[in-house]
Design a protein around this motif. Sequence first.
Motif, PDB file in Angstrom:
ATOM      1  N   GLN A 166      -2.619  -1.465   9.826  1.00 37.69           N
ATOM      2  CA  GLN A 166      -1.753  -0.616   9.013  1.00 37.69           C
ATOM      3  C   GLN A 166      -2.207   0.834   9.137  1.00 37.69           C
ATOM      4  O   GLN A 166      -3.286   1.098   9.637  1.00 37.69           O
ATOM      5  CB  GLN A 166      -1.744  -1.083   7.559  1.00 37.69           C
ATOM      6  CG  GLN A 166      -3.087  -1.402   6.987  1.00 37.69           C
ATOM      7  CD  GLN A 166      -2.990  -2.116   5.650  1.00 37.69           C
ATOM      8  OE1 GLN A 166      -1.965  -2.123   5.006  1.00 37.69           O
ATOM      9  NE2 GLN A 166      -4.077  -2.714   5.222  1.00 37.69           N
ATOM     10  N   LEU A 203       1.859  -7.789   8.437  1.00 40.31           N
ATOM     11  CA  LEU A 203       2.812  -7.050   7.598  1.00 40.31           C
ATOM     12  C   LEU A 203       3.673  -7.998   6.776  1.00 40.31           C
ATOM     13  O   LEU A 203       3.886  -7.777   5.575  1.00 40.31           O
ATOM     14  CB  LEU A 203       3.703  -6.157   8.462  1.00 40.31           C
ATOM     15  CG  LEU A 203       3.028  -4.961   9.126  1.00 40.31           C
ATOM     16  CD1 LEU A 203       3.968  -4.315  10.139  1.00 40.31           C
ATOM     17  CD2 LEU A 203       2.572  -3.953   8.081  1.00 40.31           C
ATOM     18  N   PHE A 250       3.625  -7.830   2.780  1.00 40.15           N
ATOM     19  CA  PHE A 250       4.834  -7.504   2.024  1.00 40.15           C
ATOM     20  C   PHE A 250       5.317  -8.691   1.189  1.00 40.15           C
ATOM     21  O   PHE A 250       5.888  -8.512   0.122  1.00 40.15           O
ATOM     22  CB  PHE A 250       5.956  -7.034   2.952  1.00 40.15           C
ATOM     23  CG  PHE A 250       5.660  -5.739   3.665  1.00 40.15           C
ATOM     24  CD1 PHE A 250       4.947  -4.723   3.055  1.00 40.15           C
ATOM     25  CD2 PHE A 250       6.109  -5.530   4.964  1.00 40.15           C
ATOM     26  CE1 PHE A 250       4.688  -3.522   3.708  1.00 40.15           C
ATOM     27  CE2 PHE A 250       5.853  -4.340   5.630  1.00 40.15           C
ATOM     28  CZ  PHE A 250       5.137  -3.334   5.001  1.00 40.15           C
ATOM     29  N   ALA A 299      14.839  -8.380   3.317  1.00 37.45           N
ATOM     30  CA  ALA A 299      14.105  -7.247   2.754  1.00 37.45           C
ATOM     31  C   ALA A 299      12.759  -7.076   3.444  1.00 37.45           C
ATOM     32  O   ALA A 299      12.341  -5.946   3.743  1.00 37.45           O
ATOM     33  CB  ALA A 299      13.911  -7.430   1.247  1.00 37.45           C
ATOM     34  N   LEU A 300      12.082  -8.183   3.716  1.00 37.23           N
ATOM     35  CA  LEU A 300      10.789  -8.105   4.405  1.00 37.23           C
ATOM     36  C   LEU A 300      10.960  -7.542   5.812  1.00 37.23           C
ATOM     37  O   LEU A 300      10.156  -6.723   6.263  1.00 37.23           O
ATOM     38  CB  LEU A 300      10.136  -9.494   4.467  1.00 37.23           C
ATOM     39  CG  LEU A 300       9.671 -10.066   3.142  1.00 37.23           C
ATOM     40  CD1 LEU A 300       9.174 -11.497   3.333  1.00 37.23           C
ATOM     41  CD2 LEU A 300       8.598  -9.206   2.518  1.00 37.23           C
ATOM     42  N   THR A 326      13.210  -5.479   6.814  1.00 36.34           N
ATOM     43  CA  THR A 326      13.445  -4.035   6.682  1.00 36.34           C
ATOM     44  C   THR A 326      12.117  -3.295   6.575  1.00 36.34           C
ATOM     45  O   THR A 326      11.911  -2.267   7.230  1.00 36.34           O
ATOM     46  CB  THR A 326      14.335  -3.741   5.454  1.00 36.34           C
ATOM     47  OG1 THR A 326      15.611  -4.356   5.668  1.00 36.34           O
ATOM     48  CG2 THR A 326      14.514  -2.249   5.238  1.00 36.34           C
ATOM     49  N   GLN A 327      11.199  -3.828   5.780  1.00 35.90           N
ATOM     50  CA  GLN A 327       9.887  -3.188   5.632  1.00 35.90           C
ATOM     51  C   GLN A 327       9.096  -3.234   6.943  1.00 35.90           C
ATOM     52  O   GLN A 327       8.470  -2.246   7.325  1.00 35.90           O
ATOM     53  CB  GLN A 327       9.095  -3.859   4.510  1.00 35.90           C
ATOM     54  CG  GLN A 327       9.672  -3.612   3.132  1.00 35.90           C
ATOM     55  CD  GLN A 327       8.886  -4.344   2.074  1.00 35.90           C
ATOM     56  OE1 GLN A 327       8.992  -5.556   1.935  1.00 35.90           O
ATOM     57  NE2 GLN A 327       8.075  -3.596   1.339  1.00 35.90           N
ATOM     58  N   GLN A 355      10.485  -0.709   9.352  1.00 35.61           N
ATOM     59  CA  GLN A 355      10.075   0.655   8.998  1.00 35.61           C
ATOM     60  C   GLN A 355       8.686   0.952   9.554  1.00 35.61           C
ATOM     61  O   GLN A 355       8.431   2.046  10.066  1.00 35.61           O
ATOM     62  CB  GLN A 355      10.103   0.859   7.477  1.00 35.61           C
ATOM     63  CG  GLN A 355      11.499   0.930   6.916  1.00 35.61           C
ATOM     64  CD  GLN A 355      11.534   0.879   5.392  1.00 35.61           C
ATOM     65  OE1 GLN A 355      10.532   0.622   4.737  1.00 35.61           O
ATOM     66  NE2 GLN A 355      12.711   1.129   4.832  1.00 35.61           N
ATOM     67  N   GLU A 356       7.792  -0.015   9.460  1.00 33.17           N
ATOM     68  CA  GLU A 356       6.445   0.158  10.025  1.00 33.17           C
ATOM     69  C   GLU A 356       6.509   0.293  11.547  1.00 33.17           C
ATOM     70  O   GLU A 356       5.782   1.096  12.134  1.00 33.17           O
ATOM     71  CB  GLU A 356       5.552  -1.021   9.631  1.00 33.17           C
ATOM     72  CG  GLU A 356       5.232  -1.085   8.167  1.00 33.17           C
ATOM     73  CD  GLU A 356       4.319   0.037   7.701  1.00 33.17           C
ATOM     74  OE1 GLU A 356       3.431   0.464   8.459  1.00 33.17           O
ATOM     75  OE2 GLU A 356       4.496   0.490   6.555  1.00 33.17           O
TER      76      GLU A 356
END
Length: 181
Positions: free
Chosen positions: A62, A90, A94, A107-108, A110-111, A114-115
């Motif tokens: 991360q 990740l 998350f 939703a996961l 999407t996160q 983004q990373e």
Amino acid sequence: MLTLVTGGARSGKSRHAESLVADASRVLYIATSQIFDPEMAARIAHHRASRPAHWRTEERWQQLAEIITPDNDSREAVLLECITTLTTNLLFAFGGESDPEQWDYAALETQVQQEIEALIAACAACPSPVVLVTNEVGMGIVPENRLARHFRDIAGRVNQRLAQAADHVWLVVSGIGVKIK
């Protein structure tokens, strides 16, 4: 320059990625694995011992934009292994402590994406050649459990996005690298 190296488990992709940075005067190796059990501890110890002593190693999954930066030395190649493990880390970070059967995978994802976008931006701004290693997870049977199916789908879309952003993409099969982009 961003290069993606993909292939199946034990396909030789790590060795191929290492050959791509072999001529660099220095290498920053980013290891994304975490130790959760004795088997993983042994694997990590083996990988640590097999890396050249002059390579600089960062063990993290991360905040990669803190070490892949515009200030990196252009003579130091960056080798990140591996995106699949990063994606796993990740996803579980998350997802938290809740049951994966209850996770909101959209939703996961999407996160996670983004990373991955932040990683792509960091690589684009970095003057060093960057090599990312990932597993090609979509060539087998459809997994029988929900977590594995969603993981396969998310990892596949992560790989597609990285391949789109990469300047070069290599597929490694049985120890042979084939440049596909």
